[in-house]
Design a protein around this motif. Structure first.
Motif, short mmCIF file in Angstrom:
data_model
loop_
_atom_site.label_atom_id
_atom_site.label_comp_id
_atom_site.label_asym_id
_atom_site.label_seq_id
_atom_site.Cartn_x
_atom_site.Cartn_y
_atom_site.Cartn_z
N GLY A 121 0.78 -1.31 0.00
CA GLY A 121 0.24 -0.09 -0.02
C GLY A 121 0.69 1.25 0.15
O GLY A 121 0.26 2.37 -0.09
N SER A 122 2.09 1.23 0.15
CA SER A 122 2.74 2.49 0.05
C SER A 122 2.59 3.06 -1.41
O SER A 122 2.89 2.43 -2.49
CB SER A 122 4.23 2.13 0.47
N LYS A 123 2.25 4.55 -1.55
CA LYS A 123 2.20 5.05 -2.68
C LYS A 123 3.51 5.53 -3.23
O LYS A 123 3.37 5.60 -4.63
CB LYS A 123 1.38 6.48 -2.19
N ALA A 124 4.46 5.93 -2.64
CA ALA A 124 5.83 6.49 -3.42
C ALA A 124 7.00 5.45 -2.52
O ALA A 124 7.08 5.59 -1.31
CB ALA A 124 5.95 7.90 -2.84
N VAL A 125 7.55 4.73 -3.40
CA VAL A 125 8.69 4.00 -2.88
C VAL A 125 9.92 4.27 -3.76
O VAL A 125 9.86 4.08 -5.22
CB VAL A 125 8.38 2.44 -3.03
N VAL A 126 10.94 4.53 -3.05
CA VAL A 126 12.40 4.84 -3.91
C VAL A 126 13.38 3.91 -3.06
O VAL A 126 13.35 3.89 -1.95
CB VAL A 126 12.76 6.32 -3.87
N GLY A 127 14.15 3.12 -3.98
CA GLY A 127 15.31 2.47 -3.50
C GLY A 127 16.68 2.97 -4.24
O GLY A 127 16.52 3.44 -5.34
#
Length: 286
Positions: A169-175
């Protein structure tokens, strides 16, 4: 190096952990590949397996292991695709609501779990390592109370943690990762899992795509003790007030040093998890 080698060191847990700390602390071994595990519970034998990629690295590993009274041996590895062979025998991993598996186990994924197909390639993070499992278990526990809209995964490896966030459910994910191959593999895994997560090649937290999504509700940092300490202030700056960081990649013997660095920078300890020789810390920005 003409012949691939495996260096094996066996001994009591405290000596093996001390040797692992020495490897982690040696600048010449910053990129060394090794594992530490309990080989024989009844006899109290722990084992370090190291895989040098050069003659210089092999010598440095031997020197790092020598002072700790471990029984050290070296074996030649026959030419083979060791990574593919190892992965073909790895069982799937269950960590709370998460089920991590490879292509060879695609038919075993239960319908009631968050199923993550992770192909390692040359990147770290299949879900089998104690630090990755620790992060997933810590995240699973946090999800019982809240959701995290913006998530940063520092040192993403295969992308498993960022993908887990996107799938829950996370809307913004950056790795991010300092290794370009890992970034490529993480992107491929995100596509396999239909996960809306972006992965970028970066050292530190200064990349424009990282800054664009800040501040974050949650930061994963499954790296090493030294970089964790160095990034304590930067992670604090990337988090919202009250935001959480899941820290791993550290041995239990390194836990106090890492935790002290974070407490001094304005965090409080929320929880800790131990798996084998490894520790996972959950800290909160004040």
């Amino acid at each position: 190096m003409d012949q691939a080698l495996q260096i094996i060191a066996r001994g009591p847990r405290d000596q093996a952990e001390a040797a692992a700390v020495a490897i982690d602390s040696d600048p010449a071994l910053e990129g060394a590949t090794y594992s530490i595990l309990e080989e024989d519970e009844d006899r109290g034998v722990w084992r370090i397996d190291a895989y040098p990629t050069s003659d210089e690295e092999a010598e440095a590993l031997q020197a790092a292991l020598a002072p700790f009274g471990l029984k050290v041996s070296t074996e030649a590895l026959a030419d083979a695709d060791w990574l593919a062979m190892a992965l073909s025998g790895l069982p799937p991993v269950r960590a709370g609501r998460f089920f991590v598996y490879g292509a060879h186990d695609r038919g075993r994924a239960p319908p009631s779990t968050v199923n993550l197909r992770i192909e390692a390639g040359a990147a770290f993070g299949t879900g089998h390592h104690g630090t990755t499992v620790g992060c997933l278990l810590a995240y699973d526990a946090l999800l019982k109370a809240r959701r995290f809209e913006r998530v940063l995964d520092v040192g993403c490896g295969t992308g498993v943690l960022g993908i887990a966030a996107a799938r829950t459910g996370s809307k913004a994910v950056v790795g991010t990762d300092i290794d370009r191959v890992s970034v490529r593999i993480a992107r491929e895994n995100a596509a396999l899992n239909r996960a809306d997560a972006r992965f970028v090649h970066a050292s530190g937290l200064g990349h424009p795509q990282v800054r664009a999504q800040a501040p974050y509700d949650l930061v994963f940092a499954n790296i090493l003790a030294g970089p964790l300490i160095m990034l304590a202030r930067d992670i604090h700056g990337a988090l919202k007030p009250g935001g959480l960081a899941i820290l791993s990649g550290l041995l239990r013997s390194q836990e106090r040093r890492v935790l002290a660095a974070y407490l001094s920078k304005g965090y409080r300890l929320r929880s800790r998890l131990h798996r084998d020789a490894w520790a996972t810390l959950v800290v909160q920005r004040l």
